[in-house]
Design a protein around this motif. Structure first.
Motif, PDB file in Angstrom:
ATOM      1  N   LEU A 220     -73.847 -56.494 -68.597  1.00 35.85           N
ATOM      2  CA  LEU A 220     -73.475 -55.102 -68.805  1.00 35.85           C
ATOM      3  C   LEU A 220     -72.924 -54.484 -67.531  1.00 35.85           C
ATOM      4  CD1 LEU A 220     -73.458 -52.444 -70.418  1.00 35.85           C
ATOM      5  CD2 LEU A 220     -75.873 -52.137 -69.745  1.00 35.85           C
ATOM      6  N   PHE A 221     -73.526 -54.804 -66.406  1.00 36.17           N
ATOM      7  CA  PHE A 221     -73.157 -54.194 -65.135  1.00 36.17           C
ATOM      8  C   PHE A 221     -71.678 -54.441 -64.810  1.00 36.17           C
ATOM      9  CE2 PHE A 221     -75.606 -53.229 -60.940  1.00 36.17           C
ATOM     10  CZ  PHE A 221     -74.822 -52.099 -60.748  1.00 36.17           C
ATOM     11  N   LYS A 222     -71.216 -55.643 -65.054  1.00 37.51           N
ATOM     12  CA  LYS A 222     -69.833 -55.991 -64.714  1.00 37.51           C
ATOM     13  C   LYS A 222     -68.810 -55.165 -65.483  1.00 37.51           C
ATOM     14  CE  LYS A 222     -70.883 -60.726 -63.291  1.00 37.51           C
ATOM     15  NZ  LYS A 222     -70.811 -62.170 -63.638  1.00 37.51           N
ATOM     16  N   LYS A 223     -69.147 -54.782 -66.705  1.00 40.07           N
ATOM     17  CA  LYS A 223     -68.189 -54.000 -67.500  1.00 40.07           C
ATOM     18  C   LYS A 223     -68.499 -52.514 -67.503  1.00 40.07           C
ATOM     19  CE  LYS A 223     -70.548 -54.966 -71.911  1.00 40.07           C
ATOM     20  NZ  LYS A 223     -70.414 -55.577 -73.255  1.00 40.07           N
ATOM     21  N   LEU A 224     -69.518 -52.106 -66.737  1.00 38.83           N
ATOM     22  CA  LEU A 224     -69.902 -50.706 -66.698  1.00 38.83           C
ATOM     23  C   LEU A 224     -68.925 -49.925 -65.817  1.00 38.83           C
ATOM     24  CD1 LEU A 224     -72.304 -48.863 -67.674  1.00 38.83           C
ATOM     25  CD2 LEU A 224     -73.281 -49.226 -65.402  1.00 38.83           C
ATOM     26  N   PRO A 225     -68.180 -48.985 -66.393  1.00 46.44           N
ATOM     27  CA  PRO A 225     -67.283 -48.165 -65.560  1.00 46.44           C
ATOM     28  C   PRO A 225     -68.099 -47.105 -64.837  1.00 46.44           C
ATOM     29  CG  PRO A 225     -67.131 -47.465 -67.842  1.00 46.44           C
ATOM     30  CD  PRO A 225     -68.086 -48.634 -67.828  1.00 46.44           C
ATOM     31  N   VAL A 226     -67.806 -46.897 -63.569  1.00 51.71           N
ATOM     32  CA  VAL A 226     -68.567 -45.910 -62.807  1.00 51.71           C
ATOM     33  C   VAL A 226     -67.610 -44.940 -62.120  1.00 51.71           C
ATOM     34  CG1 VAL A 226     -70.494 -47.465 -62.411  1.00 51.71           C
ATOM     35  CG2 VAL A 226     -68.634 -47.364 -60.749  1.00 51.71           C
ATOM     36  N   TYR A 227     -68.102 -43.729 -61.888  1.00 50.25           N
ATOM     37  CA  TYR A 227     -67.358 -42.754 -61.110  1.00 50.25           C
ATOM     38  C   TYR A 227     -67.546 -43.108 -59.636  1.00 50.25           C
ATOM     39  CZ  TYR A 227     -66.504 -39.685 -65.107  1.00 50.25           C
ATOM     40  OH  TYR A 227     -66.064 -39.154 -66.296  1.00 50.25           O
ATOM     41  N   LYS A 228     -66.474 -43.413 -58.950  1.00 56.05           N
ATOM     42  CA  LYS A 228     -66.567 -43.877 -57.563  1.00 56.05           C
ATOM     43  C   LYS A 228     -65.300 -43.518 -56.802  1.00 56.05           C
ATOM     44  CE  LYS A 228     -65.534 -48.214 -56.861  1.00 56.05           C
ATOM     45  NZ  LYS A 228     -64.102 -48.027 -56.526  1.00 56.05           N
ATOM     46  N   LEU A 229     -65.390 -43.614 -55.483  1.00 59.79           N
ATOM     47  CA  LEU A 229     -64.216 -43.407 -54.653  1.00 59.79           C
ATOM     48  C   LEU A 229     -63.270 -44.596 -54.803  1.00 59.79           C
ATOM     49  CD1 LEU A 229     -65.911 -42.057 -51.387  1.00 59.79           C
ATOM     50  CD2 LEU A 229     -65.173 -40.803 -53.419  1.00 59.79           C
ATOM     51  N   GLN A 230     -61.989 -44.346 -54.719  1.00 61.34           N
ATOM     52  CA  GLN A 230     -60.993 -45.388 -54.973  1.00 61.34           C
ATOM     53  C   GLN A 230     -61.127 -46.614 -54.058  1.00 61.34           C
ATOM     54  OE1 GLN A 230     -58.085 -46.324 -53.055  1.00 61.34           O
ATOM     55  NE2 GLN A 230     -57.621 -47.888 -54.615  1.00 61.34           N
ATOM     56  N   PRO A 231     -61.401 -46.433 -52.747  1.00 60.25           N
ATOM     57  CA  PRO A 231     -61.498 -47.632 -51.904  1.00 60.25           C
ATOM     58  C   PRO A 231     -62.862 -48.314 -51.951  1.00 60.25           C
ATOM     59  CG  PRO A 231     -60.893 -45.655 -50.637  1.00 60.25           C
ATOM     60  CD  PRO A 231     -61.455 -45.208 -51.927  1.00 60.25           C
ATOM     61  N   ALA A 232     -63.851 -47.701 -52.602  1.00 58.26           N
ATOM     62  CA  ALA A 232     -65.211 -48.235 -52.599  1.00 58.26           C
ATOM     63  C   ALA A 232     -65.267 -49.564 -53.347  1.00 58.26           C
ATOM     64  CB  ALA A 232     -66.160 -47.233 -53.232  1.00 58.26           C
ATOM     65  N   PRO A 233     -66.301 -50.376 -53.092  1.00 58.66           N
ATOM     66  CA  PRO A 233     -66.405 -51.699 -53.732  1.00 58.66           C
ATOM     67  C   PRO A 233     -66.396 -51.607 -55.260  1.00 58.66           C
ATOM     68  CG  PRO A 233     -67.993 -51.498 -51.939  1.00 58.66           C
ATOM     69  CD  PRO A 233     -67.403 -50.140 -52.131  1.00 58.66           C
ATOM     70  N   VAL A 234     -65.856 -52.628 -55.877  1.00 57.42           N
ATOM     71  CA  VAL A 234     -65.795 -52.684 -57.341  1.00 57.42           C
ATOM     72  C   VAL A 234     -66.764 -53.727 -57.897  1.00 57.42           C
ATOM     73  CG1 VAL A 234     -63.418 -51.878 -57.437  1.00 57.42           C
ATOM     74  CG2 VAL A 234     -63.877 -54.335 -57.273  1.00 57.42           C
ATOM     75  N   GLU A 235     -67.326 -54.542 -57.010  1.00 55.89           N
ATOM     76  CA  GLU A 235     -68.228 -55.591 -57.479  1.00 55.89           C
ATOM     77  C   GLU A 235     -69.634 -55.037 -57.664  1.00 55.89           C
ATOM     78  OE1 GLU A 235     -68.228 -55.683 -52.985  1.00 55.89           O
ATOM     79  OE2 GLU A 235     -66.667 -55.664 -54.555  1.00 55.89           O
ATOM     80  N   ILE A 236     -70.441 -55.769 -58.446  1.00 53.83           N
ATOM     81  CA  ILE A 236     -71.831 -55.367 -58.643  1.00 53.83           C
ATOM     82  C   ILE A 236     -72.666 -55.932 -57.505  1.00 53.83           C
ATOM     83  CG2 ILE A 236     -71.533 -55.278 -61.142  1.00 53.83           C
ATOM     84  CD1 ILE A 236     -73.200 -57.883 -61.297  1.00 53.83           C
ATOM     85  N   PRO A 237     -73.741 -55.240 -57.128  1.00 56.09           N
ATOM     86  CA  PRO A 237     -74.208 -53.941 -57.616  1.00 56.09           C
ATOM     87  C   PRO A 237     -73.641 -52.758 -56.836  1.00 56.09           C
ATOM     88  CG  PRO A 237     -75.840 -54.845 -56.129  1.00 56.09           C
ATOM     89  CD  PRO A 237     -74.712 -55.847 -56.180  1.00 56.09           C
ATOM     90  N   ASP A 238     -72.783 -53.072 -55.826  1.00 56.27           N
ATOM     91  CA  ASP A 238     -72.308 -52.028 -54.912  1.00 56.27           C
ATOM     92  C   ASP A 238     -71.582 -50.893 -55.620  1.00 56.27           C
ATOM     93  OD1 ASP A 238     -72.364 -53.622 -51.955  1.00 56.27           O
ATOM     94  OD2 ASP A 238     -72.176 -54.876 -53.738  1.00 56.27           O
ATOM     95  N   LYS A 239     -70.924 -51.184 -56.738  1.00 56.53           N
ATOM     96  CA  LYS A 239     -70.086 -50.154 -57.348  1.00 56.53           C
ATOM     97  C   LYS A 239     -70.884 -48.961 -57.876  1.00 56.53           C
ATOM     98  CE  LYS A 239     -69.694 -52.074 -62.064  1.00 56.53           C
ATOM     99  NZ  LYS A 239     -68.714 -52.504 -63.101  1.00 56.53           N
ATOM    100  N   LEU A 240     -72.189 -49.136 -58.105  1.00 49.46           N
ATOM    101  CA  LEU A 240     -73.009 -48.022 -58.568  1.00 49.46           C
ATOM    102  C   LEU A 240     -73.590 -47.218 -57.403  1.00 49.46           C
ATOM    103  CD1 LEU A 240     -74.146 -46.664 -61.133  1.00 49.46           C
ATOM    104  CD2 LEU A 240     -76.116 -48.196 -60.980  1.00 49.46           C
ATOM    105  N   GLU A 241     -73.507 -47.778 -56.205  1.00 47.10           N
ATOM    106  CA  GLU A 241     -74.125 -47.153 -55.037  1.00 47.10           C
ATOM    107  C   GLU A 241     -73.101 -46.275 -54.313  1.00 47.10           C
ATOM    108  OE1 GLU A 241     -77.362 -50.704 -54.194  1.00 47.10           O
ATOM    109  OE2 GLU A 241     -75.599 -50.523 -52.916  1.00 47.10           O
ATOM    110  N   THR A 242     -72.891 -45.086 -54.830  1.00 46.00           N
ATOM    111  CA  THR A 242     -71.888 -44.189 -54.267  1.00 46.00           C
ATOM    112  C   THR A 242     -72.354 -43.623 -52.927  1.00 46.00           C
ATOM    113  OG1 THR A 242     -72.817 -42.389 -55.577  1.00 46.00           O
ATOM    114  CG2 THR A 242     -70.943 -43.548 -56.505  1.00 46.00           C
ATOM    115  N   GLY A 243     -71.439 -43.578 -51.975  1.00 49.63           N
ATOM    116  CA  GLY A 243     -71.741 -43.019 -50.669  1.00 49.63           C
ATOM    117  C   GLY A 243     -72.633 -43.920 -49.836  1.00 49.63           C
ATOM    118  N   THR A 244     -73.011 -43.417 -48.653  1.00 52.05           N
ATOM    119  CA  THR A 244     -73.886 -44.164 -47.756  1.00 52.05           C
ATOM    120  C   THR A 244     -75.324 -44.090 -48.257  1.00 52.05           C
ATOM    121  OG1 THR A 244     -72.446 -43.706 -45.868  1.00 52.05           O
ATOM    122  CG2 THR A 244     -74.718 -44.370 -45.389  1.00 52.05           C
TER     123      THR A 244
END
Length: 415
Positions: A242-266
């Protein structure tokens, strides 16, 4: 069990237990359901990270590399603790923030006319994010009802509540008020039969029960480290599928891989370091050839010890006519968490008296289980009085609580 559980060794690992009032009266922490005290290993890990030099990620310099290593190590520790994959573990501010973030992402999979199912037993952190999702998407919101006689979920009508149109089911593993452990396997089985996503709130369960994410079969599990001897940081475990196909609200240059893509900001790197320290404390209480085995063994020891304390309090409270104990019947799996009311006495009056006369940290209120509080009509008296145990609590403290409650009742219930 008290003669084999290393209670003094455990208590020595919690600096806050040395805290006193007026330099002589120790504080007694019965507020574990609201947040445990922090283990020394967690404190030391946080301080070590800060003292060694803090840094952000993706740098070539030593402190940046060390920060990345700290995060990797903590993910691995959580994976062993909850039996999931490290890449399925995402960190965040707290469970509530992660739930709202995930709810926003899941909107992509939910359409008007679909159904979202929540429960009347749960903390609102595992209710309102999904109700907000339902409202935004024009989705039908349904509740699994609370049985007011057993303080557990009414599951007999489950097939009519979770239907072919259900897309998401959110359920707590254990009530932070009554301690009731929900039959999650039955709910997951029904949800999977209709293809629904299952979100499990494990915030209250993780400190007391051995959790097996893979065996449980849910898609998302949420918990918070400050409930199991660590700092204030939340975790979301999401199946990699599920995580791989989960779209998240994120900054454009931020990582797209899991699990980093859910961890917005520092992220809170020192808290992530402390999280691994808290898990290390638990591991040291268990036996086994691997960390995963030691963690499971430790949680079994903790549950056995806490159950002994709980049985003592449950029998005591059930014998007092003025006390209404909100506790599931014998034979129901429960955590060592007790909610009660005293006839004609406001809950805050009780907890304030214990704080002033016995230095006991006991909580009162609805504890964000507001649906259940409304249904059981406890709010007019200030909600419940709640006492909950952690593995650093002792039989002597329990006996002191019993003595204190008898004294309180003698003073406040005279005719």
């Amino acid at each position: 069990m008290t003669n084999v559980f290393p209670i003094e060794q455990v208590r020595a690992q919690f600096p806050a237990l040395q805290n006193t009032i007026d330099k002589e009266k120790p504080l007694i922490f019965f507020d574990g359901p609201g947040g445990t005290q922090m283990a020394r290993q967690a404190v030391d890990a946080m301080v070590a990270y800060i003292f060694s030099g803090m840094a952000n990620l993706h740098g070539a310099f030593p402190t940046s590399v060390s920060t990345e290593d700290t995060i990797v190590a903590s993910r691995s520790a959580v994976a062993d603790f909850l039996n999931c994959k490290p890449e399925e573990v995402a960190f965040g501010q707290n469970m509530t923030s992660l739930a709202f973030s995930i709810a926003r992402s899941l909107a992509a999979f939910i359409e008007e006319g679909d159904e979202v199912v929540v429960t009347e037993l749960d903390h609102r952190a595992n209710v309102d994010p999904w109700l907000a999702l339902a409202k935004d998407r024009g989705t039908v919101a349904k509740f699994i009802e609370l049985n007011p006689a057993t303080y557990s979920l009414e599951l007999e009508n489950l097939n009519n509540i979770i239907t072919e149109r259900t897309k998401l089911v959110a359920v707590g593993l254990s009530s932070n008020v009554t301690g009731t452990v929900t039959d999650i396997a039955r709910i997951v089985a029904r949800a999977k039969k209709v293809g629904a996503i299952v979100v499990a709130d494990a915030v209250h369960a993780v400190p007391h029960l051995a959790i097996d994410f893979e065996k449980m079969g849910c898609d998302i599990l949420l918990c918070s480290a400050y409930k199991f001897f660590g700092p204030h940081i939340g975790m979301a475990v999401v199946t990699s599928q599920l995580f791989k196909k989960l779209p998240v609200y994120k900054l454009q240059p931020a990582p797209v891989e899991i699990p980093d893509k859910l961890e917005t900001g520092t992220q809170n790197h020192e808290a992530i370091a402390g999280l691994a320290g808290a898990i290390n404390f638990i591991e040291n209480l268990g036996e086994g050839a691997t960390r995963k085995e030691r963690l499971r063994s430790a949680m079994e020891h903790i549950e056995a010890y806490e159950t002994e304390l709980a049985n003592m309090v449950e029998s005591f409270l059930n014998e007092i006519p003025e006390v209404h104990l909100y506790r599931s019947p014998a034979g129901t799996h429960k955590t060592p968490t007790f909610a009660f009311t005293i006839k004609d006495i406001n809950a805050r009056e009780v907890t304030k008296w214990f704080a002033e006369n016995y230095n006991m940290c006991i909580a009162d209120g609805h504890f964000y289980a507001s649906t259940m509080a409304d249904k059981l009509d406890v709010n007019p008296m200030g909600g419940w009085v709640r006492i909950g145990f952690a593995p650093y609590n002792t039989m002597e403290e329990v006996k002191l609580f019993q003595k204190g409650l008898k004294e309180f009742l003698a003073i406040n219930t005279k005719k």
